[in-house]
Design a protein around this motif. Sequence first.
Motif, PDB file in Angstrom:
ATOM      1  N   LEU A  30     -45.747  27.303  -1.748  1.00  0.00           N
ATOM      2  CA  LEU A  30     -46.881  27.182  -0.829  1.00  0.00           C
ATOM      3  C   LEU A  30     -48.169  26.858  -1.579  1.00  0.00           C
ATOM      4  N   GLY A  31     -48.367  27.499  -2.708  1.00  0.00           N
ATOM      5  CA  GLY A  31     -49.561  27.223  -3.499  1.00  0.00           C
ATOM      6  C   GLY A  31     -49.611  25.778  -3.961  1.00  0.00           C
ATOM      7  N   ILE A  32     -48.470  25.256  -4.377  1.00  0.00           N
ATOM      8  CA  ILE A  32     -48.424  23.866  -4.828  1.00  0.00           C
ATOM      9  C   ILE A  32     -48.688  22.914  -3.671  1.00  0.00           C
ATOM     10  N   VAL A  33     -48.033  23.145  -2.532  1.00  0.00           N
ATOM     11  CA  VAL A  33     -48.195  22.241  -1.382  1.00  0.00           C
ATOM     12  C   VAL A  33     -49.639  22.230  -0.889  1.00  0.00           C
ATOM     13  N   VAL A  34     -50.228  23.399  -0.717  1.00  0.00           N
ATOM     14  CA  VAL A  34     -51.603  23.465  -0.214  1.00  0.00           C
ATOM     15  C   VAL A  34     -52.575  22.878  -1.232  1.00  0.00           C
ATOM     16  N   GLY A  35     -52.367  23.160  -2.510  1.00  0.00           N
ATOM     17  CA  GLY A  35     -53.243  22.618  -3.546  1.00  0.00           C
ATOM     18  C   GLY A  35     -53.199  21.101  -3.606  1.00  0.00           C
ATOM     19  N   LYS A  36     -51.999  20.540  -3.517  1.00  0.00           N
ATOM     20  CA  LYS A  36     -51.878  19.082  -3.551  1.00  0.00           C
ATOM     21  C   LYS A  36     -52.464  18.445  -2.289  1.00  0.00           C
ATOM     22  N   THR A  37     -52.356  19.132  -1.151  1.00  0.00           N
ATOM     23  CA  THR A  37     -52.951  18.601   0.074  1.00  0.00           C
ATOM     24  C   THR A  37     -54.478  18.575  -0.037  1.00  0.00           C
ATOM     25  N   ILE A  38     -55.052  19.628  -0.569  1.00  0.00           N
ATOM     26  CA  ILE A  38     -56.510  19.663  -0.754  1.00  0.00           C
ATOM     27  C   ILE A  38     -56.945  18.586  -1.739  1.00  0.00           C
ATOM     28  N   GLU A  39     -56.182  18.422  -2.808  1.00  0.00           N
ATOM     29  CA  GLU A  39     -56.499  17.380  -3.784  1.00  0.00           C
ATOM     30  C   GLU A  39     -56.419  15.988  -3.152  1.00  0.00           C
ATOM     31  N   SER A  40     -55.398  15.758  -2.345  1.00  0.00           N
ATOM     32  CA  SER A  40     -55.254  14.457  -1.685  1.00  0.00           C
ATOM     33  C   SER A  40     -56.362  14.214  -0.675  1.00  0.00           C
ATOM     34  N   THR A  41     -56.779  15.246   0.047  1.00  0.00           N
ATOM     35  CA  THR A  41     -57.863  15.110   1.011  1.00  0.00           C
ATOM     36  C   THR A  41     -59.184  14.794   0.298  1.00  0.00           C
ATOM     37  N   ALA A  42     -59.373  15.368  -0.874  1.00  0.00           N
ATOM     38  CA  ALA A  42     -60.585  15.071  -1.633  1.00  0.00           C
ATOM     39  C   ALA A  42     -60.590  13.617  -2.114  1.00  0.00           C
ATOM     40  N   ARG A  43     -59.413  13.097  -2.409  1.00  0.00           N
ATOM     41  CA  ARG A  43     -59.336  11.713  -2.889  1.00  0.00           C
ATOM     42  C   ARG A  43     -59.467  10.703  -1.750  1.00  0.00           C
ATOM     43  N   GLN A  44     -58.858  11.019  -0.594  1.00  0.00           N
ATOM     44  CA  GLN A  44     -58.912  10.104   0.550  1.00  0.00           C
ATOM     45  C   GLN A  44     -59.212  10.898   1.819  1.00  0.00           C
ATOM     46  N   PRO A  45     -60.474  11.150   2.103  1.00  0.00           N
ATOM     47  CA  PRO A  45     -60.843  11.974   3.253  1.00  0.00           C
ATOM     48  C   PRO A  45     -60.419  11.390   4.595  1.00  0.00           C
ATOM     49  N   GLU A  46     -60.237  10.077   4.670  1.00  0.00           N
ATOM     50  CA  GLU A  46     -59.854   9.471   5.947  1.00  0.00           C
ATOM     51  C   GLU A  46     -58.419   9.827   6.351  1.00  0.00           C
ATOM     52  N   LEU A  47     -57.608  10.314   5.436  1.00  0.00           N
ATOM     53  CA  LEU A  47     -56.233  10.700   5.744  1.00  0.00           C
ATOM     54  C   LEU A  47     -56.074  12.209   5.939  1.00  0.00           C
ATOM     55  N   ALA A  48     -57.164  12.921   6.089  1.00  0.00           N
ATOM     56  CA  ALA A  48     -57.110  14.388   6.141  1.00  0.00           C
ATOM     57  C   ALA A  48     -56.207  14.897   7.265  1.00  0.00           C
ATOM     58  N   GLY A  49     -56.328  14.324   8.462  1.00  0.00           N
ATOM     59  CA  GLY A  49     -55.503  14.788   9.591  1.00  0.00           C
ATOM     60  C   GLY A  49     -54.025  14.568   9.361  1.00  0.00           C
ATOM     61  N   ARG A  50     -53.698  13.407   8.837  1.00  0.00           N
ATOM     62  CA  ARG A  50     -52.293  13.086   8.578  1.00  0.00           C
ATOM     63  C   ARG A  50     -51.724  13.981   7.473  1.00  0.00           C
ATOM     64  N   LEU A  51     -52.502  14.188   6.416  1.00  0.00           N
ATOM     65  CA  LEU A  51     -52.060  15.046   5.320  1.00  0.00           C
ATOM     66  C   LEU A  51     -51.884  16.490   5.781  1.00  0.00           C
ATOM     67  N   GLN A  52     -52.781  16.933   6.650  1.00  0.00           N
ATOM     68  CA  GLN A  52     -52.680  18.301   7.145  1.00  0.00           C
ATOM     69  C   GLN A  52     -51.413  18.488   7.970  1.00  0.00           C
ATOM     70  N   THR A  53     -51.072  17.492   8.774  1.00  0.00           N
ATOM     71  CA  THR A  53     -49.845  17.562   9.561  1.00  0.00           C
ATOM     72  C   THR A  53     -48.626  17.643   8.656  1.00  0.00           C
ATOM     73  N   LEU A  54     -48.588  16.793   7.639  1.00  0.00           N
ATOM     74  CA  LEU A  54     -47.468  16.819   6.698  1.00  0.00           C
ATOM     75  C   LEU A  54     -47.419  18.136   5.934  1.00  0.00           C
ATOM     76  N   MET A  55     -48.586  18.700   5.620  1.00  0.00           N
ATOM     77  CA  MET A  55     -48.626  19.974   4.913  1.00  0.00           C
ATOM     78  C   MET A  55     -48.009  21.079   5.767  1.00  0.00           C
ATOM     79  N   PHE A  56     -48.348  21.101   7.071  1.00  0.00           N
ATOM     80  CA  PHE A  56     -47.801  22.140   7.929  1.00  0.00           C
ATOM     81  C   PHE A  56     -46.291  22.013   8.084  1.00  0.00           C
ATOM     82  N   ILE A  57     -45.776  20.795   8.093  1.00  0.00           N
ATOM     83  CA  ILE A  57     -44.327  20.613   8.147  1.00  0.00           C
ATOM     84  C   ILE A  57     -43.693  21.160   6.865  1.00  0.00           C
ATOM     85  N   GLY A  58     -44.294  20.849   5.725  1.00  0.00           N
ATOM     86  CA  GLY A  58     -43.793  21.372   4.454  1.00  0.00           C
ATOM     87  C   GLY A  58     -43.866  22.889   4.377  1.00  0.00           C
TER      88      GLY A  58
END
Length: 77
Positions: A30-58
């Motif tokens: 869980l720590g790895i998944v959430v950390g990588k999602t936050i890192e990805s959102t910081a790199r591409q903020p326009e994909l935040a909603g999509r990344l969050q959805t994928l994070m919740f599935i993971g």
Amino acid sequence: MDATTVLAEISGNIATIGYGLAAIGPAIGLGIVVGKTIESTARQPELAGRLQTLMFIGVAFIEILAFIGIATPFIFG
């Protein structure tokens, strides 16, 4: 103390260690998944909603594995 009592105490201690291992693995995941999602959102903020959805599935899959690991001794015990 007879052999049955000692054996019951040993198996109880092993079960406790098993429950701890079944909980720590998904916690690390869980720590790895959430950390990588936050890192990805910081790199591409326009994909935040999509990344969050994928994070919740993971997260759901990781939690299912944790519940299976914790429930297995009760099912087969």
